[in-house]
Write an enzyme that holds these catalytic residues in place. Sequence first.
Site, mmCIF file in Angstrom:
data_model
loop_
_atom_site.group_PDB
_atom_site.id
_atom_site.type_symbol
_atom_site.label_atom_id
_atom_site.label_comp_id
_atom_site.label_asym_id
_atom_site.label_seq_id
_atom_site.Cartn_x
_atom_site.Cartn_y
_atom_site.Cartn_z
ATOM 1 N N GLU A 174 0.809 -1.218 0.000
ATOM 2 C CA GLU A 174 0.000 0.000 0.000
ATOM 3 C C GLU A 174 0.847 1.274 0.000
ATOM 4 O O GLU A 174 0.351 2.365 0.249
ATOM 5 C CB GLU A 174 -0.930 -0.015 1.214
ATOM 6 C CG GLU A 174 -1.895 -1.187 1.223
ATOM 7 C CD GLU A 174 -3.042 -1.044 0.235
ATOM 8 O OE1 GLU A 174 -3.663 0.025 0.197
ATOM 9 O OE2 GLU A 174 -3.309 -2.014 -0.506
ATOM 10 N N HIS B 137 -4.847 1.907 7.202
ATOM 11 C CA HIS B 137 -3.426 2.106 6.933
ATOM 12 C C HIS B 137 -2.755 2.636 8.200
ATOM 13 O O HIS B 137 -3.404 3.262 9.045
ATOM 14 C CB HIS B 137 -3.192 3.124 5.807
ATOM 15 C CG HIS B 137 -3.562 2.633 4.446
ATOM 16 N ND1 HIS B 137 -4.237 3.414 3.530
ATOM 17 C CD2 HIS B 137 -3.340 1.452 3.828
ATOM 18 C CE1 HIS B 137 -4.420 2.728 2.412
ATOM 19 N NE2 HIS B 137 -3.883 1.533 2.572
ATOM 20 N N CYS C 147 -2.788 11.599 3.447
ATOM 21 C CA CYS C 147 -3.091 10.743 2.301
ATOM 22 C C CYS C 147 -2.798 11.455 0.987
ATOM 23 O O CYS C 147 -2.454 10.827 -0.007
ATOM 24 C CB CYS C 147 -4.566 10.327 2.319
ATOM 25 S SG CYS C 147 -4.945 8.979 3.450
#
Length: 444
Positions: free
Chosen positions: A174, A250, A368
Amino acid sequence: MKHFEANFDGLVGPTHNYAGLSFGNVASFNNAAMTSNPKAAAKQGLQKAKALADLGMVQGVLAPQERPDLYTLRRIGFTGSDTEVLHKASQQAPQLLNACCSASSMWTANAATVSPSADTRDGRVHFTPANLVDKLHRSIEPVTTGNILKATFNNERHFHHHQHLPEHASFGDEGAANHTRLCNDYGHSGIELFVYGQSATNPQMPKPTKFPARQTLEASQAVARLHQLDDESCVFMQQNPDVIDQGVFHNDVISVGNQNVLFYHEQAFLDTEAKFAEIRQKMNSEVHFIKVATSQVSIDDAVRSYLFNTQVITLPNGEMAIIAPTDCQENPAVHQYLTELVTLGTPIKQVKYFDVKQSMQNGGGPACLRLRVAMNEQEVAAVNQHTLMNEQLFTRLNTWVDKHYRDQLSAADLADPQLIIESRTALDELTQILKLGSVYQFQK
């Protein structure tokens, strides 16, 4: 020689929408089917990027993906003209169409893992695009992500680009959302902290039971090998499965680091003290572990406000600041904590709030939206200069958004053939503004 940590923010794509595609991401699921505002989303992102540039930070932008992704729809059997493919997908498999219209590439913390030249054996900055195999709508990104990174960091003397890892759950990767670099100075060798959710080869290792653990230990280890990192430069740490099951999809939703500071929730990790001891030993210098107790901020408040999906940056005067979404300001417990934090004698002295609600509602905060790249001044000079934020680029990109973006987009609008034309026209013009060349399939 001067050294910097640059932030490259993802430009929000023309098809920014709320389809609730990301199982495990509470904000994404809770806001599914809302009408989005792509124009406002893009401008909010640009405003944050420009504000950081005005603070004296090195700030760049990364282009979005082409959406709708008709090439993927054709790979899975939809045929005919572009309009026919879109119509068939909307009638026969609307969820697949939603996935192929996702604008999630705006969250460039998931674009790649980056290791600076101070850490790598060949003295170059290394990039590995994330394969994002856990989610269909993101698994279609890596090839174009690699094209965009190569066009942005386009000097082989300074930058080393790798192919994304094999597209299998054993190597679920990721990107930088599960990677933090700790150091005394951006130009000195540091510790690269890889955080994983599960092991693909060790069934005895704990893992979540409700939501998926998207990052594997094996993927993190593979990236470390590709990036030519020594064992003494790496720490591999497992995220607490219990917090993954509470919506912490995450690591950057539960901790964030910068230089010699790691800002984290007390429930973030497993084997916390042993791993922190390893970090201290390998750093061989002072590290500030700033723990937020559950009694101060609950996991629910942390996820709702994205307290840890903030950016911790070092300003030109040497002070650290937190770049937080206004959602943190609006959450009483989080706002009280941040107000007190800057008085506690830690390196973090300021909190700056930004409105990124369009991104927040889709499940991503300020952290992000950016990919961190630590570079020296020669490497900054080797970057494609047309992608670095300044007054001229800010004005030009806002004009570009005004020209091409809609101010409303619903799920039904994703089946509109005109959206294909609008998106491709916008992206073709963007590649000329940023001097990227032909990075999209429709341009080839």
